[in-house]
Design an enzyme around this catalytic site. Structure first.
Site, PDB file in Angstrom:
ATOM      1  CE  LYS A 195      21.007  15.572 -61.500  1.00  0.00           C
ATOM      2  NZ  LYS A 195      21.508  16.866 -62.275  1.00  0.00           N
ATOM      3  CE  LYS A 248      25.022  14.954 -61.965  1.00  0.00           C
ATOM      4  NZ  LYS A 248      24.020  16.549 -61.873  1.00  0.00           N
TER       5      LYS A 248
END
Ligand code: PBG
Length: 324
Positions: A195, A248
Site C-alpha cells: 500500500k 493498492k
C-alpha cells in the site's frame, strides 16, 4: 520473408470471434463494494468527492447489501466513521460501534453476504494517523496490540474476513495469533500488503474524515517508486499467514499486481481506490470520456494484470449495467 503469414487481425474479424478470443472476464463475483458506515438510522448521506457513494447507517447498509447480493456481487468491505475519536482509537474496538452494528444488520438481512472489515486506526484517532503515536511517529508494536483487538472485535461481531490496512510491521502474524486464541481460527486475513503513500486516497479521507492532522503516512505506507520493496512486503505477509493479498492503489500499480501473480499462488485482490473512481466520475460528468466504457476497461485491466478480486466503488453500477 513473404507477406506476413501471421495475421493477428484474422482473430478479430467479428464480435462473436472476438468474444471467443477474450482472455479475461470480469464477473460480479469478482467485486467487493466499499461501504462507509456510521451510527444512526436511515442515513444515506452523499459523499461529494465520490459521486454516487453515500455514508450509510447499519440499516441502510443492509438494504444496499441486499441490492448488491441480488445483482450478483457477494461481498462488501466496511469502513467505520465513529461518533467520537481520541488519541488511542478507543472507539475502534467498541462492540456497539458502527462497524459491528453494520456487520450484524447485513448478516441478519443477507446471511450469505461476505462481510469484510477494514482494520485500521486512522478513522478512529483524533490525529488521523493509522496507529498509536509516540511523539510524532506511529509506534509500531503498540499499534499491533490495538489492531489485534480490533480484528477480534469484528470477528466477534460476525464478520467473514478482516483486512488490515495500516501497514505496520508484523500485524498479520499478530492478528492471526489473536484471532486463533479467541476462537476465530476460521477467519481469513485479507492483507493490504503493498500500500503506497500519496494523493491516491484523498476522496476516501474526505468521506471518512481520516486525513492526518499533521505530517503524512510516509513512515508506514510505501514509496510509490518502489517495486522490489513491494514484493518484499507481500512475501512477509504471506509468511506471516495472510490468506490473500491486496495491492493498492490499483490503476497505478498494475505492474505490481502482475509481479504478485507471478510470485505467489494465493488469491490477489486489487483496490481500485477513491481517487481513481473520482477521476473517472469527474471526467464523465464533464462529458470528456465515455464513462461506462472506461469503467469496463479499468476493471478488465485488473483481471489482465492478475487480480482475482477487485475492491471498487463501481461495483453496483457496473453490475447493474450488465442487465441493461
Ligand atoms: C485506512 C484505509 C484507507 C483506504 C483504505 N483503507 C485510507 C488511507 O490509507 O489513508 C483508502 C481507500 C481509497 O482511497 O479508496 N487506512
Amino acid at each position: 520473408m513473404p507477406f506476413p503469414t501471421h495475421r493477428a487481425r484474422r482473430m478479430r474479424q467479428n464480435p462473436a470471434l472476438r468474444a471467443m478470443m477474450r482472455e479475461n472476464h470480469v464477473r460480479p463475483t469478482d467485486l467487493i463494494a466499499p461501504f462507509f458506515v456510521q451510527s444512526g438510522d436511515g442515513v444515506q448521506l452523499p459523499i461529494p468527492s465520490l459521486p454516487g457513494q453515500n455514508r450509510l447507517s447499519p440499516d441502510t447498509a443492509a438494504l444496499e447489501a441486499r441490492q448488491l447480493w441480488d445483482l450478483g456481487v457477494p461481498s462488501v468491505i466496511l469502513f467505520g466513521i465513529p461518533d467520537f475519536k481520541d488519541a488511542v482509537a478507543t472507539s475502534s474496538y467498541d462492540p456497539g460501534g458502527p462497524v459491528p452494528r453494520a456487520i450484524q444488520k447485513i448478516k441478519e438481512t443477507v446471511p450469505e453476504m461476505q462481510v469484510i472489515c477494514d482494520v485500521c486506526a486512522c478513522e478512529y484517532t483524533d490525529h488521523g494517523h493509522c496507529g498509536i503515536l509516540h511523539g510524532e511517529t506511529v509506534d509500531n508494536d503498540q499499534t499491533l496490540e490495538l489492531l489485534a483487538r480490533v480484528a477480534v472485535a469484528y470477528a466477534r461481531a460476525g464478520c467473514d474476513m478482516v483486512a488490515p490496512s495500516d501497514m505496520m510491521d508484523g500485524r498479520v502474524a499478530k492478528i492471526r495469533a489473536a484471532l486463533d486464541v479467541e476462537g476465530f481460527s476460521g477467519t481469513p486475513i485479507l492483507s493490504y500488503a503493498a500500500k503506497f503513500a500519496g494523493a491516491f486516497y484523498g476522496p476516501f479521507r474526505d468521506a471518512a474524515g481520516s486525513a492526518p492532522s499533521f505530517g503524512d503516512r510516509r513512515t508506514y505506507q510505501m514509496d510509490i517508486a518502489n517495486r522490489r520493496e513491494a514484493l518484499r512486503e507481500m512475501a512477509l505477509d504471506v509468511e506471516e499467514g495472510a490468506d490473500a493479498l491486496i495491492i493498492k492503489p490499483g490503476l497505478f500499480c498494475l505492474d505490481l499486481l502482475r509481479d504478485a501473480r507471478e510470485h505467489f499462488n494465493i488469491p490477489l485482490c486489487v483496490y481500485n481506490v477513491s481517487s481513481e473512481y473520482a477521476m473517472i466520475k469527474a471526467a464523465g460528468q464533464m462529458g470528456w470520456i465515455n464513462e461506462k466504457q472506461l469503467i469496463d476497461e479499468a476493471l478488465i485491466s485488473f483481471k489482465r494484470a492478475g487480480a482475482d478480486l477487485i475492491i471498487t466503488y463501481h461495483a453496483k453500477e457496473w453490475a447493474q449495467s450488465l442487465g441493461s
